[in-house]
Design a protein around this motif. Structure first.
Motif, PDB file in Angstrom:
ATOM      1  N   SER A  41       5.070  19.998   3.894  1.00 41.79           N
ATOM      2  CA  SER A  41       5.773  18.973   3.230  1.00 41.79           C
ATOM      3  C   SER A  41       4.927  18.069   2.533  1.00 41.79           C
ATOM      4  CB  SER A  41       6.359  18.293   4.629  1.00 41.79           C
ATOM      5  OG  SER A  41       7.389  18.903   5.216  1.00 41.79           O
ATOM      6  N   PRO A  42       5.047  17.671   1.174  1.00 37.96           N
ATOM      7  CA  PRO A  42       4.217  16.772   0.442  1.00 37.96           C
ATOM      8  C   PRO A  42       3.861  15.701   1.228  1.00 37.96           C
ATOM      9  CG  PRO A  42       6.141  17.664  -0.762  1.00 37.96           C
ATOM     10  CD  PRO A  42       6.484  17.842   0.609  1.00 37.96           C
ATOM     11  N   GLY A  43       2.523  15.275   0.920  1.00 42.80           N
ATOM     12  CA  GLY A  43       2.080  14.242   1.759  1.00 42.80           C
ATOM     13  C   GLY A  43       2.162  12.938   0.949  1.00 42.80           C
ATOM     14  N   ASP A  44       1.535  11.990   1.419  1.00 44.05           N
ATOM     15  CA  ASP A  44       1.883  10.473   0.535  1.00 44.05           C
ATOM     16  C   ASP A  44       1.455  10.419  -0.586  1.00 44.05           C
ATOM     17  OD1 ASP A  44       3.406   9.439   3.245  1.00 44.05           O
ATOM     18  OD2 ASP A  44       1.499   8.788   4.141  1.00 44.05           O
ATOM     19  N   MET A  45       2.048  10.044  -1.668  1.00 44.51           N
ATOM     20  CA  MET A  45       1.476   9.854  -2.956  1.00 44.51           C
ATOM     21  C   MET A  45       0.843   8.552  -2.977  1.00 44.51           C
ATOM     22  SD  MET A  45       5.003  10.617  -5.091  1.00 44.51           S
ATOM     23  CE  MET A  45       4.268  10.519  -6.450  1.00 44.51           C
ATOM     24  N   PRO A  46      -0.188   8.529  -3.529  1.00 41.52           N
ATOM     25  CA  PRO A  46      -1.150   7.408  -3.788  1.00 41.52           C
ATOM     26  C   PRO A  46      -0.935   6.408  -4.770  1.00 41.52           C
ATOM     27  CG  PRO A  46      -1.965   9.306  -5.050  1.00 41.52           C
ATOM     28  CD  PRO A  46      -0.828   9.789  -4.384  1.00 41.52           C
ATOM     29  N   LEU A  47       0.214   6.089  -4.643  1.00 36.91           N
ATOM     30  CA  LEU A  47       0.890   4.753  -5.561  1.00 36.91           C
ATOM     31  C   LEU A  47       0.093   3.619  -5.381  1.00 36.91           C
ATOM     32  CD1 LEU A  47       4.839   5.996  -5.243  1.00 36.91           C
ATOM     33  CD2 LEU A  47       3.068   6.770  -7.029  1.00 36.91           C
ATOM     34  N   ASP A  48      -0.364   3.104  -4.274  1.00 33.25           N
ATOM     35  CA  ASP A  48      -1.001   2.048  -4.203  1.00 33.25           C
ATOM     36  C   ASP A  48      -2.372   1.908  -5.131  1.00 33.25           C
ATOM     37  OD1 ASP A  48      -1.901   3.968  -2.541  1.00 33.25           O
ATOM     38  OD2 ASP A  48      -2.365   2.844  -0.934  1.00 33.25           O
ATOM     39  N   VAL A  49      -3.012   2.992  -4.743  1.00 36.44           N
ATOM     40  CA  VAL A  49      -4.376   3.019  -5.633  1.00 36.44           C
ATOM     41  C   VAL A  49      -3.939   3.362  -6.992  1.00 36.44           C
ATOM     42  CG1 VAL A  49      -6.205   4.700  -6.033  1.00 36.44           C
ATOM     43  CG2 VAL A  49      -5.599   4.400  -3.794  1.00 36.44           C
ATOM     44  N   ILE A  50      -3.058   3.895  -7.363  1.00 40.87           N
ATOM     45  CA  ILE A  50      -2.880   4.022  -9.161  1.00 40.87           C
ATOM     46  C   ILE A  50      -2.149   2.733  -9.500  1.00 40.87           C
ATOM     47  CG2 ILE A  50      -1.062   5.092 -10.570  1.00 40.87           C
ATOM     48  CD1 ILE A  50      -0.941   7.736  -8.750  1.00 40.87           C
ATOM     49  N   SER A  51      -1.356   2.105  -8.543  1.00 37.94           N
ATOM     50  CA  SER A  51      -1.273   0.556  -9.207  1.00 37.94           C
ATOM     51  C   SER A  51      -2.402  -0.313  -9.515  1.00 37.94           C
ATOM     52  CB  SER A  51       0.033   0.032  -8.304  1.00 37.94           C
ATOM     53  OG  SER A  51       1.059   0.811  -8.012  1.00 37.94           O
ATOM     54  N   ILE A  52      -3.391  -0.143  -8.453  1.00 39.90           N
ATOM     55  CA  ILE A  52      -4.263  -0.895  -8.668  1.00 39.90           C
ATOM     56  C   ILE A  52      -5.117  -0.397  -9.978  1.00 39.90           C
ATOM     57  CG2 ILE A  52      -6.748  -1.564  -7.873  1.00 39.90           C
ATOM     58  CD1 ILE A  52      -5.451  -1.333  -5.210  1.00 39.90           C
ATOM     59  N   ILE A  53      -5.359   0.915 -10.287  1.00 40.50           N
ATOM     60  CA  ILE A  53      -6.196   0.962 -11.263  1.00 40.50           C
ATOM     61  C   ILE A  53      -5.444   0.823 -12.825  1.00 40.50           C
ATOM     62  CG2 ILE A  53      -6.953   3.413 -12.563  1.00 40.50           C
ATOM     63  CD1 ILE A  53      -7.119   4.827 -10.046  1.00 40.50           C
ATOM     64  N   MET A  54      -4.027   1.139 -12.816  1.00 40.16           N
ATOM     65  CA  MET A  54      -3.388   0.890 -13.784  1.00 40.16           C
ATOM     66  C   MET A  54      -3.427  -0.908 -14.107  1.00 40.16           C
ATOM     67  SD  MET A  54       0.234   2.957 -13.373  1.00 40.16           S
ATOM     68  CE  MET A  54       0.825   2.575 -14.784  1.00 40.16           C
ATOM     69  N   ALA A  55      -3.260  -1.705 -13.106  1.00 37.87           N
ATOM     70  CA  ALA A  55      -3.375  -3.243 -13.345  1.00 37.87           C
ATOM     71  C   ALA A  55      -4.774  -3.496 -13.846  1.00 37.87           C
ATOM     72  CB  ALA A  55      -3.015  -3.800 -12.134  1.00 37.87           C
ATOM     73  N   VAL A  56      -5.748  -2.902 -13.325  1.00 35.71           N
ATOM     74  CA  VAL A  56      -7.086  -3.382 -13.763  1.00 35.71           C
ATOM     75  C   VAL A  56      -7.206  -2.958 -15.157  1.00 35.71           C
ATOM     76  CG1 VAL A  56      -9.508  -3.042 -13.624  1.00 35.71           C
ATOM     77  CG2 VAL A  56      -7.885  -3.201 -11.344  1.00 35.71           C
ATOM     78  N   ILE A  57      -6.901  -1.739 -15.385  1.00 36.22           N
ATOM     79  CA  ILE A  57      -7.374  -1.166 -16.767  1.00 36.22           C
ATOM     80  C   ILE A  57      -6.487  -2.026 -17.987  1.00 36.22           C
ATOM     81  CG2 ILE A  57      -6.620   0.664 -18.322  1.00 36.22           C
ATOM     82  CD1 ILE A  57      -9.245   1.213 -16.636  1.00 36.22           C
ATOM     83  N   CYS A  58      -5.206  -2.524 -17.480  1.00 30.57           N
ATOM     84  CA  CYS A  58      -4.314  -3.337 -18.296  1.00 30.57           C
ATOM     85  C   CYS A  58      -5.311  -4.609 -18.678  1.00 30.57           C
ATOM     86  CB  CYS A  58      -3.167  -3.792 -17.887  1.00 30.57           C
ATOM     87  SG  CYS A  58      -1.908  -2.413 -18.025  1.00 30.57           S
ATOM     88  N   ALA A  59      -6.272  -5.357 -17.811  1.00 34.44           N
ATOM     89  CA  ALA A  59      -6.794  -6.374 -17.874  1.00 34.44           C
ATOM     90  C   ALA A  59      -8.057  -6.036 -18.867  1.00 34.44           C
ATOM     91  CB  ALA A  59      -7.345  -7.012 -16.707  1.00 34.44           C
ATOM     92  N   ILE A  60      -8.569  -5.049 -18.492  1.00 39.03           N
ATOM     93  CA  ILE A  60      -9.816  -4.432 -19.176  1.00 39.03           C
ATOM     94  C   ILE A  60      -9.494  -4.113 -20.633  1.00 39.03           C
ATOM     95  CG2 ILE A  60     -11.613  -2.695 -19.574  1.00 39.03           C
ATOM     96  CD1 ILE A  60     -12.271  -4.336 -17.255  1.00 39.03           C
ATOM     97  N   ALA A  61      -8.578  -3.496 -21.027  1.00 39.46           N
ATOM     98  CA  ALA A  61      -7.974  -3.190 -22.296  1.00 39.46           C
ATOM     99  C   ALA A  61      -7.794  -4.452 -23.043  1.00 39.46           C
ATOM    100  CB  ALA A  61      -6.702  -2.283 -22.482  1.00 39.46           C
ATOM    101  N   ALA A  62      -7.060  -5.186 -22.447  1.00 40.11           N
ATOM    102  CA  ALA A  62      -6.726  -6.775 -23.191  1.00 40.11           C
ATOM    103  C   ALA A  62      -8.010  -7.248 -23.805  1.00 40.11           C
ATOM    104  CB  ALA A  62      -5.929  -7.506 -22.328  1.00 40.11           C
ATOM    105  N   MET A  63      -9.158  -7.218 -22.935  1.00 38.31           N
ATOM    106  CA  MET A  63     -10.272  -8.005 -22.993  1.00 38.31           C
ATOM    107  C   MET A  63     -10.821  -7.237 -24.139  1.00 38.31           C
ATOM    108  SD  MET A  63     -13.732  -8.784 -20.493  1.00 38.31           S
ATOM    109  CE  MET A  63     -13.843  -7.066 -20.463  1.00 38.31           C
ATOM    110  N   GLN A  64     -10.770  -5.767 -24.050  1.00 39.41           N
ATOM    111  CA  GLN A  64     -11.448  -4.960 -25.347  1.00 39.41           C
ATOM    112  C   GLN A  64     -10.726  -5.414 -26.448  1.00 39.41           C
ATOM    113  OE1 GLN A  64     -10.936  -0.825 -25.054  1.00 39.41           O
ATOM    114  NE2 GLN A  64     -12.285  -0.220 -26.580  1.00 39.41           N
ATOM    115  N   VAL A  65      -9.427  -5.723 -26.541  1.00 41.28           N
ATOM    116  CA  VAL A  65      -8.786  -5.793 -27.889  1.00 41.28           C
ATOM    117  C   VAL A  65      -9.251  -7.056 -28.336  1.00 41.28           C
ATOM    118  CG1 VAL A  65      -6.662  -6.102 -29.186  1.00 41.28           C
ATOM    119  CG2 VAL A  65      -7.045  -4.223 -27.593  1.00 41.28           C
TER     120      VAL A  65
END
Length: 437
Positions: A41-65
């Motif tokens: 049976s597939p285990g829990d998907m790490p959606l909480d971790v991925i959500s944090i990574i995506m949000a942080v990257i959005c802020a970093i990318a905006a700062m870069q641009v």
């Protein structure tokens, strides 16, 4: 069946490492599918971790641009050029601090050309400062207040009575001092080697004769008028995240009924930072999608999704067997957890994925929270296989040829400083954990 399932996991990880890049995440999903077909049976998907990574990257990318990254790199270049004799120490300090602030090691890409040029101008083999700088950018993830690995791990430890500030209080000094001790040891080794100067490198001399090597000198960057303000917005948001996470901690208890959990708060703050930068600097949202940090960050999210999901699927299916086999050993020798995390991270290619896959099981096996916290830097062993993006970038940007991968898989300049940095950090982690936890 456990051995067959383990073989599937290892085969998937090996294939992903061979393909490289975002394909590591693809193959992780393939591994989950194969295990499911075998009855797991597939285990829990790490959606909480991925959500944090995506949000942080959005802020970093905006700062870069908005020009914020250029502004930070410009400051870094000034510091390095004023103190070239201390390049081996200053290079990892800069990449460490940038990762600590940004929560992603991909910020190191922007500083590598500067490190390389300053090294060439001062007869230093770029391989030395580059290798330590790359390792520092990876290990600083385990000390960043907003990295997905730290946020997830601190939530696990909080259930065991270890607060968010305690995690940072152990992780930051142990990893930073560990990186500086590594730079010190590597400097001593270079001084003991009469052939360490760049001018005595035969590969460099050959490339110089062929006109392959170019000394560019200081680079003039046009810093956007909103560059400083974008960095300031990001720093204010970072402080706000730390303040809120501290206020809702059980140890502090300033906010008894918090409106948002820590994960939700970090995601909300990071997306808010991105929105403020877009409004303040008049950044075109479409430009954020093409930013280098956004592309690398989203690639990392897919990698974590596939690999961490594969790891949790295997561990959840054989949790009892793993507890019986490893429980007593880890309780008796808690430092062994660092060894396990080291080898797991070298295959899983992500601090967050390794933390998500193994730390819950380690704590369930009876490993003391202080020991788990001390061993935490070992999830940064992403340098073992010479296929990680920042490692490959360092090789490509060093036109002197001093930073190169040999014929053997592990024959590259990142291994020794990486092993030293993690060893020092874990040892110091046990010391600081004893004092603070």
């Amino acid at each position: 069946m456990i051995w067959l399932h383990l073989l599937v996991v290892l085969a998937a990880i090996f294939l992903g490492a061979r393909l490289g890049g975002i394909a590591i995440g693809f193959v992780g999903g393939l591994g989950v599918l194969v295990l499911a077909l075998l009855g797991v049976s597939p285990g829990d998907m790490p959606l909480d971790v991925i959500s944090i990574i995506m949000a942080v990257i959005c802020a970093i990318a905006a700062m870069q641009v908005a020009g914020g990254m250029d502004y930070l790199v410009d400051l870094a270049e000034k510091v390095l050029r004023r103190n070239p004799k201390h390049l081996v120490f200053l290079a990892p300090i800069i990449t460490y601090l940038m990762t600590l602030m940004a929560g992603t090691g991909h910020t190191a890409f922007s500083t590598m050309p500067v490190i390389t040029e300053v090294a060439k101008e001062n007869d230093i083999r770029p391989s030395r400062p580059l290798s330590i700088a790359v390792v520092a950018s990876q290990i600083a993830i385990t000390a960043s207040p907003i990295s997905a690995a730290v946020v997830y791990f601190s939530s696990l430890l909080e259930e065991k009575g270890v607060g968010y500030l305690q995690v940072l209080g152990v992780a930051i000094p142990s990893t930073f001092i560990g990186c500086m001790l590594t730079a010190f040891v590597m400097t001593l080794l270079d001084k003991a080697n009469p052939n360490s100067p760049l001018s005595k490198c035969p590969v460099y001399q050959d490339r110089l004769a062929r006109g392959v090597v170019e000394v560019r000198g200081p680079e003039r960057r046009e810093v956007s008028p909103h560059a400083r303000s974008s960095v300031l917005v990001f720093l204010v948001g970072l402080v706000a995240v730390m303040a809120y996470a501290t206020a809702i901690s059980d140890k502090v208890g300033l906010i008894e009924n918090p409106p948002m959990a820590r994960d939700q708060a970090i995601i909300a703050f990071m997306l808010t930072i991105a929105a403020v930068i877009v409004l303040l600097a008049r950044v075109a949202p479409a430009d954020i999608l093409s930013a280098s940090t956004f592309k690398s960050g989203m690639s990392a999210s897919i990698c974590v999704l596939g690999v961490a999901w594969l790891g949790t699927t295997f561990v959840a299916a054989h949790e009892k067997a793993i507890q019986e086999a490893a429980g007593g050993l880890l309780q008796q020798y808690p430092w062994m957890l660092a060894v396990v995390l080291f080898f797991a991270a070298s295959l899983l290619y992500s601090q967050a994925a390794t933390t998500k896959a193994l730390m819950p099981s380690a704590l369930a096996l009876g490993v003391a929270p202080a020991a788990a916290l001390a061993a935490f830097p070992a999830v940064s062993a992403l340098f073992v296989l010479p296929t990680y993006p920042t490692l490959l970038a360092a090789v490509e940007m060093d036109d002197t040829g001093s930073t190169r991968i040999g014929k053997a898989v592990f024959d590259h300049p990142f291994i020794l400083p990486g092993v030293l940095a993690i060893s020092f950090s874990v040892a110091l982690g046990f010391l600081f954990a004893k004092l603070l936890v």
